[in-house]
Design a protein around this motif. Structure first.
Motif, PDB file in Angstrom:
ATOM      1  N   VAL A 183       0.845  -1.200   0.000  1.00 24.11           N
ATOM      2  CA  VAL A 183       0.000   0.000   0.000  1.00 24.11           C
ATOM      3  C   VAL A 183       0.877   1.245   0.000  1.00 24.11           C
ATOM      4  N   ILE A 184       0.500   2.226  -0.812  1.00 23.62           N
ATOM      5  CA  ILE A 184       1.097   3.554  -0.686  1.00 23.62           C
ATOM      6  C   ILE A 184      -0.002   4.552  -0.384  1.00 23.62           C
ATOM      7  N   VAL A 185       0.254   5.423   0.570  1.00 24.73           N
ATOM      8  CA  VAL A 185      -0.666   6.519   0.879  1.00 24.73           C
ATOM      9  C   VAL A 185       0.039   7.809   0.485  1.00 24.73           C
ATOM     10  N   ASN A 186      -0.393   8.380  -0.629  1.00 27.13           N
ATOM     11  CA  ASN A 186       0.184   9.637  -1.116  1.00 27.13           C
ATOM     12  C   ASN A 186      -0.468  10.791  -0.360  1.00 27.13           C
ATOM     13  N   ASN A 187      -0.004  10.986   0.858  1.00 29.13           N
ATOM     14  CA  ASN A 187      -0.661  11.914   1.780  1.00 29.13           C
ATOM     15  C   ASN A 187      -0.041  13.309   1.798  1.00 29.13           C
ATOM     16  N   ALA A 188       1.220  13.443   1.465  1.00 28.67           N
ATOM     17  CA  ALA A 188       1.915  14.723   1.608  1.00 28.67           C
ATOM     18  C   ALA A 188       1.238  15.823   0.801  1.00 28.67           C
ATOM     19  N   GLY A 189       1.162  17.005   1.374  1.00 30.20           N
ATOM     20  CA  GLY A 189       0.564  18.122   0.653  1.00 30.20           C
ATOM     21  C   GLY A 189       0.736  19.427   1.398  1.00 30.20           C
ATOM     22  N   ILE A 190       0.517  20.529   0.681  1.00 32.88           N
ATOM     23  CA  ILE A 190       0.560  21.865   1.282  1.00 32.88           C
ATOM     24  C   ILE A 190      -0.676  22.631   0.838  1.00 32.88           C
ATOM     25  N   ALA A 191      -1.031  23.662   1.602  1.00 30.85           N
ATOM     26  CA  ALA A 191      -2.262  24.415   1.302  1.00 30.85           C
ATOM     27  C   ALA A 191      -2.086  25.898   1.604  1.00 30.85           C
ATOM     28  N   PRO A 192      -1.254  26.586   0.830  1.00 32.71           N
ATOM     29  CA  PRO A 192      -1.136  28.036   1.051  1.00 32.71           C
ATOM     30  C   PRO A 192      -2.404  28.755   0.606  1.00 32.71           C
ATOM     31  N   LYS A 195       6.644  -1.296  -8.536  1.00 33.63           N
ATOM     32  CA  LYS A 195       7.054  -2.269  -7.516  1.00 33.63           C
ATOM     33  C   LYS A 195       6.020  -3.390  -7.364  1.00 33.63           C
ATOM     34  N   LEU A 196       4.745  -3.055  -7.388  1.00 33.50           N
ATOM     35  CA  LEU A 196       3.712  -4.084  -7.242  1.00 33.50           C
ATOM     36  C   LEU A 196       3.738  -5.053  -8.425  1.00 33.50           C
ATOM     37  N   LYS A 197       3.980  -4.546  -9.615  1.00 33.24           N
ATOM     38  CA  LYS A 197       4.109  -5.422 -10.786  1.00 33.24           C
ATOM     39  C   LYS A 197       5.336  -6.319 -10.656  1.00 33.24           C
ATOM     40  N   GLU A 198       6.423  -5.741 -10.172  1.00 31.18           N
ATOM     41  CA  GLU A 198       7.658  -6.519  -9.967  1.00 31.18           C
ATOM     42  C   GLU A 198       7.441  -7.621  -8.936  1.00 31.18           C
ATOM     43  N   LEU A 199       6.710  -7.310  -7.870  1.00 31.56           N
ATOM     44  CA  LEU A 199       6.466  -8.292  -6.815  1.00 31.56           C
ATOM     45  C   LEU A 199       5.428  -9.333  -7.222  1.00 31.56           C
ATOM     46  N   GLY A 200       4.671  -9.029  -8.259  1.00 33.49           N
ATOM     47  CA  GLY A 200       3.744 -10.006  -8.796  1.00 33.49           C
ATOM     48  C   GLY A 200       2.426 -10.123  -8.071  1.00 33.49           C
ATOM     49  N   HIS A 201       2.048  -9.066  -7.348  1.00 27.42           N
ATOM     50  CA  HIS A 201       0.737  -9.082  -6.695  1.00 27.42           C
ATOM     51  C   HIS A 201       0.104  -7.700  -6.770  1.00 27.42           C
ATOM     52  N   GLY A 202      -1.178  -7.649  -6.513  1.00 30.97           N
ATOM     53  CA  GLY A 202      -1.885  -6.376  -6.533  1.00 30.97           C
ATOM     54  C   GLY A 202      -1.568  -5.540  -5.305  1.00 30.97           C
ATOM     55  N   GLY A 203      -2.297  -4.466  -5.165  1.00 29.60           N
ATOM     56  CA  GLY A 203      -2.086  -3.595  -4.017  1.00 29.60           C
ATOM     57  C   GLY A 203      -3.028  -2.415  -4.060  1.00 29.60           C
ATOM     58  N   LYS A 204      -2.752  -1.445  -3.222  1.00 29.19           N
ATOM     59  CA  LYS A 204      -3.652  -0.302  -3.089  1.00 29.19           C
ATOM     60  C   LYS A 204      -2.878   1.005  -3.121  1.00 29.19           C
ATOM     61  N   ILE A 205      -3.384   1.918  -3.927  1.00 33.61           N
ATOM     62  CA  ILE A 205      -2.858   3.275  -3.983  1.00 33.61           C
ATOM     63  C   ILE A 205      -3.939   4.191  -3.420  1.00 33.61           C
ATOM     64  N   ILE A 206      -3.566   4.987  -2.424  1.00 30.66           N
ATOM     65  CA  ILE A 206      -4.529   5.831  -1.714  1.00 30.66           C
ATOM     66  C   ILE A 206      -4.010   7.268  -1.735  1.00 30.66           C
ATOM     67  N   ASN A 207      -4.819   8.178  -2.249  1.00 25.92           N
ATOM     68  CA  ASN A 207      -4.377   9.555  -2.454  1.00 25.92           C
ATOM     69  C   ASN A 207      -5.108  10.544  -1.545  1.00 25.92           C
ATOM     70  N   ALA A 208      -4.393  11.559  -1.123  1.00 33.95           N
ATOM     71  CA  ALA A 208      -5.001  12.630  -0.339  1.00 33.95           C
ATOM     72  C   ALA A 208      -5.676  13.620  -1.267  1.00 33.95           C
ATOM     73  N   CYS A 209      -7.001  13.649  -1.224  1.00 35.08           N
ATOM     74  CA  CYS A 209      -7.764  14.668  -1.932  1.00 35.08           C
ATOM     75  C   CYS A 209      -8.306  15.625  -0.868  1.00 35.08           C
ATOM     76  N   SER A 210      -9.476  16.169  -1.059  1.00 32.73           N
ATOM     77  CA  SER A 210     -10.004  17.157  -0.110  1.00 32.73           C
ATOM     78  C   SER A 210     -11.432  17.505  -0.476  1.00 32.73           C
ATOM     79  N   GLN A 211     -12.152  18.055   0.504  1.00 38.37           N
ATOM     80  CA  GLN A 211     -13.440  18.677   0.207  1.00 38.37           C
ATOM     81  C   GLN A 211     -13.255  19.715  -0.896  1.00 38.37           C
ATOM     82  N   ALA A 212     -12.086  20.362  -0.898  1.00 34.11           N
ATOM     83  CA  ALA A 212     -11.771  21.365  -1.919  1.00 34.11           C
ATOM     84  C   ALA A 212     -11.505  20.748  -3.284  1.00 34.11           C
ATOM     85  N   GLY A 213     -11.466  19.427  -3.364  1.00 34.77           N
ATOM     86  CA  GLY A 213     -11.372  18.737  -4.641  1.00 34.77           C
ATOM     87  C   GLY A 213     -12.736  18.431  -5.229  1.00 34.77           C
ATOM     88  N   HIS A 214     -13.795  18.773  -4.500  1.00 39.34           N
ATOM     89  CA  HIS A 214     -15.169  18.623  -4.992  1.00 39.34           C
ATOM     90  C   HIS A 214     -15.805  19.981  -5.282  1.00 39.34           C
TER      91      HIS A 214
END
Length: 260
Positions: free
Chosen positions: A86-95, A128-147
């Motif tokens: 699993v990767i959680v792409n959480n990093a972000g800034i909000a100026p 990396k998941l393709k190399e390891l030969g199994h599935g996985g999960k990608i999880i991204n940080a969005c926001s109410q401001a993305g709606h």
């Protein structure tokens, strides 16, 4: 979700705020966790907190806007924790800034961190998941401001709309590899990032600090601001097996600020 066994997650921006809560929650769920952050000290602190509670963790200093560093972080996660799921792409800034005052440098900085990092994280995880030969999960940080775009947060809002779009397109492209891609969309979370947003917005309007929090908070149906743990509980679901039939989605976890 139930306990996972032997799985590994990488959390970017894991040194404070929502990222810290996610790293701690995933460890409680049974994941070994790579805590990645630009600030080595905070990453170390969270990793040590996990280990003190009996979990497995490493700390990685990563500039998520640098593609090579993100790929290197995924590789180091595998080398030191023995896997990658699993990767959680959480990093972000909000100026906060009114649109008339936005500069090219503002746009470049926000998009490098909020958008490019999601692309690099998605690419690195997929490779990396393709190399390891199994599935996985990608999880991204969005926001109410993305709606719905928020005044005084034009570039941030634009970046989160981009994340929502990337989540949808990546989900379609990666399903054939057994990789799901989803995002989480918080509202107002009590973190250092939100404190900075409140300060910037109120300063621009000539008001006192805290007024923006009161204004936005009045729109929350559940009557309170979110805690980082409210968000991490939902990310726990996205990272676990109960969400296996979900992909391409960016649900709101905002206490009822918006209804779609």
């Amino acid at each position: 979700m139930g306990k996972v066994d032997g799985k590994v997650a990488l959390v970017t921006g894991g040194g404070q705020g929502i990222g810290r809560a996610i790293a701690l929650r995933l460890s409680q769920d049974g994941f070994a966790v790579a805590v990645a952050d630009l600030n080595q000290d905070t990453a170390n602190s969270v990793a040590e907190e996990i280990k003190a509670a009996g979990g497995r963790a490493i700390a990685l200093k990563v500039n998520v806007s640098d593609r090579d560093q993100v790929f290197a972080a995924v590789n180091e996660t595998v080398e030191k924790l023995g896997g990658f799921d699993v990767i959680v792409n959480n990093a972000g800034i909000a100026p906060a800034k009114i649109l008339e005052e936005v500069t090219a440098a503002d746009i470049e900085k926000v998009f490098n961190i909020n958008v490019n990092s999601v692309i690099w994280g998605t690419q690195a995880a997929t490779s990396k998941l393709k190399e390891l030969g199994h599935g996985g999960k990608i999880i991204n940080a969005c926001s109410q401001a993305g709606h719905v775009g928020n005044a005084n947060l034009s570039v941030y809002s634009a970046s989160k709309f981009a994340v929502r779009s990337l989540t949808q397109t990546a989900a379609q492209e990666l399903a054939k590899y057994g990789i799901t891609v989803n995002a989480y969309c918080p509202g107002i979370v009590q973190t250092p990032m939100w404190s900075g947003i409140d300060k910037d917005i109120t300063s621009a309007k000539g008001k006192k600090q805290g007024d923006a929090t009161e204004e936005f908070g009045s729109k929350i149906t559940l009557g309170r601001l979110s805690t980082p743990e409210d968000v991490s509980a939902f990310v726990s679901y996205l990272a676990g097996p109960d969400s296996d039939y979900m992909t391409g989605q960016s649900p709101l976890i905002d206490g009822g600020m918006m209804f779609l």
